[in-house]
Motif scaffolding. Sequence first.
Motif, PDB file in Angstrom:
ATOM      1  N   MET A 137     -22.851  -6.497   4.968  1.00  8.69           N
ATOM      2  CA  MET A 137     -24.229  -6.111   4.809  1.00  8.69           C
ATOM      3  C   MET A 137     -24.615  -5.265   3.542  1.00  8.69           C
ATOM      4  SD  MET A 137     -25.478  -5.832   8.643  1.00  8.69           S
ATOM      5  CE  MET A 137     -24.545  -4.207   9.155  1.00  8.69           C
ATOM      6  N   GLU A 138     -23.917  -4.190   3.336  1.00  8.85           N
ATOM      7  CA  GLU A 138     -24.239  -3.432   2.202  1.00  8.85           C
ATOM      8  C   GLU A 138     -23.823  -3.993   1.000  1.00  8.85           C
ATOM      9  OE1 GLU A 138     -21.400   0.008   2.863  1.00  8.85           O
ATOM     10  OE2 GLU A 138     -22.927   1.041   4.082  1.00  8.85           O
ATOM     11  N   ASN A 139     -22.958  -4.948   0.501  1.00 14.94           N
ATOM     12  CA  ASN A 139     -22.890  -5.611  -0.722  1.00 14.94           C
ATOM     13  C   ASN A 139     -24.298  -6.594  -0.754  1.00 14.94           C
ATOM     14  OD1 ASN A 139     -20.280  -4.975  -2.378  1.00 14.94           O
ATOM     15  ND2 ASN A 139     -19.758  -4.835  -0.182  1.00 14.94           N
ATOM     16  N   PHE A 140     -24.341  -7.353   0.298  1.00 13.45           N
ATOM     17  CA  PHE A 140     -25.524  -8.008   0.148  1.00 13.45           C
ATOM     18  C   PHE A 140     -26.825  -7.490  -0.254  1.00 13.45           C
ATOM     19  CE2 PHE A 140     -23.086 -11.570   2.335  1.00 13.45           C
ATOM     20  CZ  PHE A 140     -22.459 -11.768   1.627  1.00 13.45           C
ATOM     21  N   GLU A 141     -27.195  -6.444   0.567  1.00 11.59           N
ATOM     22  CA  GLU A 141     -28.340  -5.573   0.250  1.00 11.59           C
ATOM     23  C   GLU A 141     -28.180  -4.991  -1.312  1.00 11.59           C
ATOM     24  OE1 GLU A 141     -28.330  -2.720   3.672  1.00 11.59           O
ATOM     25  OE2 GLU A 141     -28.703  -4.353   4.960  1.00 11.59           O
ATOM     26  N   LYS A 142     -27.118  -4.557  -1.730  1.00 16.70           N
ATOM     27  CA  LYS A 142     -27.013  -3.769  -2.785  1.00 16.70           C
ATOM     28  C   LYS A 142     -27.286  -4.866  -4.032  1.00 16.70           C
ATOM     29  CE  LYS A 142     -24.200  -1.132  -6.118  1.00 16.70           C
ATOM     30  NZ  LYS A 142     -22.963  -0.336  -6.098  1.00 16.70           N
ATOM     31  N   ALA A 143     -26.668  -6.065  -3.658  1.00 16.84           N
ATOM     32  CA  ALA A 143     -26.699  -7.073  -4.682  1.00 16.84           C
ATOM     33  C   ALA A 143     -28.450  -7.776  -4.795  1.00 16.84           C
ATOM     34  CB  ALA A 143     -26.093  -8.465  -4.232  1.00 16.84           C
ATOM     35  N   LEU A 144     -29.128  -7.678  -3.705  1.00 17.00           N
ATOM     36  CA  LEU A 144     -30.391  -8.067  -3.489  1.00 17.00           C
ATOM     37  C   LEU A 144     -31.520  -7.064  -4.482  1.00 17.00           C
ATOM     38  CD1 LEU A 144     -30.602 -10.281  -0.676  1.00 17.00           C
ATOM     39  CD2 LEU A 144     -30.651 -10.941  -2.443  1.00 17.00           C
ATOM     40  N   LYS A 145     -30.872  -5.660  -4.195  1.00 15.53           N
ATOM     41  CA  LYS A 145     -31.695  -4.639  -4.803  1.00 15.53           C
ATOM     42  C   LYS A 145     -31.505  -4.550  -6.101  1.00 15.53           C
ATOM     43  CE  LYS A 145     -32.086   0.376  -4.317  1.00 15.53           C
ATOM     44  NZ  LYS A 145     -31.761   1.536  -3.814  1.00 15.53           N
ATOM     45  N   LEU A 146     -30.357  -4.847  -6.831  1.00 17.34           N
ATOM     46  CA  LEU A 146     -30.380  -5.223  -8.100  1.00 17.34           C
ATOM     47  C   LEU A 146     -30.971  -6.351  -8.602  1.00 17.34           C
ATOM     48  CD1 LEU A 146     -26.452  -3.969  -8.291  1.00 17.34           C
ATOM     49  CD2 LEU A 146     -28.196  -2.802  -9.109  1.00 17.34           C
ATOM     50  N   ASN A 147     -30.908  -7.445  -7.888  1.00 23.64           N
ATOM     51  CA  ASN A 147     -31.386  -8.538  -8.524  1.00 23.64           C
ATOM     52  C   ASN A 147     -32.115  -9.294  -7.166  1.00 23.64           C
ATOM     53  OD1 ASN A 147     -32.367 -11.074  -9.377  1.00 23.64           O
ATOM     54  ND2 ASN A 147     -30.375 -11.714 -10.120  1.00 23.64           N
ATOM     55  N   PRO A 148     -33.384  -8.972  -6.993  1.00 25.85           N
ATOM     56  CA  PRO A 148     -34.010  -9.819  -5.684  1.00 25.85           C
ATOM     57  C   PRO A 148     -34.106 -11.372  -5.944  1.00 25.85           C
ATOM     58  CG  PRO A 148     -35.429  -7.934  -6.671  1.00 25.85           C
ATOM     59  CD  PRO A 148     -34.286  -8.100  -7.626  1.00 25.85           C
ATOM     60  N   ASP A 149     -33.956 -11.874  -6.975  1.00 24.43           N
ATOM     61  CA  ASP A 149     -33.875 -13.280  -7.078  1.00 24.43           C
ATOM     62  C   ASP A 149     -32.515 -13.824  -7.120  1.00 24.43           C
ATOM     63  OD1 ASP A 149     -36.789 -13.306  -7.585  1.00 24.43           O
ATOM     64  OD2 ASP A 149     -36.617 -12.876  -9.665  1.00 24.43           O
TER      65      ASP A 149
END
Length: 172
Positions: A137-149
Motif C-alpha cells: 500500500m505504501e509503495n503504490f500510494e507513494k508512486a501515485l503521489k509522485l505521479n498521479p497519472d
Amino acid sequence: MTFQTFNHRVLAIFLLMMASVSIHAQQPNPANTPTCSLSQADMLNNVAKLKRIEAMQPDSIQPKYQLALQSLSFAVTYPHAPQTEKMIAEAEQTITKMEQMKNANLSDICTLRGFLYMVRIVQDPAQYGQRYYIDVMENFEKALKLNPDNQLAKQLQQKFYEGMKQQTDNLK
C-alpha cells in the motif's frame, strides 16, 4: 555501426517483440474460458529477450523497467512455478539497480517495489500477507503521489485492493 543506429535497432526489436505480445494477448480464447493469454514458455522467452536487450544497454532504464515488470508478471501469473523464485530475485536486483540510476523515475520504482511485495503475498497469503501488505500500500500510494497519472500503479493498486477485499469476504 554507430551507437545511435544500434540503439534504434535494439529499440525496433524491442517494440516488435512487445507488439507481438500485445497481438497475441488480444486474440480471443476459442473455448471462452478465462485463461492467461501467454503461456509460461512465452513469458520466459520474453524475459530472456529483455535480459539480452538490458545487457546491450546497461545504462538505459527502460529495458530494466520492462525486465522487472515482465519478471514480476510471470511470478504473479505462475506463483508456484519452479522459475518463480529466480524471477523474483532477479526483479529485485533489477529494481535495486534502477534505484541507483540518476534518471530513474521514482514513481516507477515504487510501483515495481509494490508489485514485488504483492507477488510475495500472492505466493503465500498466510505467510506474507501481514508482513508485506503495508509495504504494498505504501509503495503504490507513494508512486501515485509522485505521479498521479501512473496507470500501472493505479491498476496494480486496484487489483491489490480487490484481492484484499476478496480475502476478507472469504473469511466471513
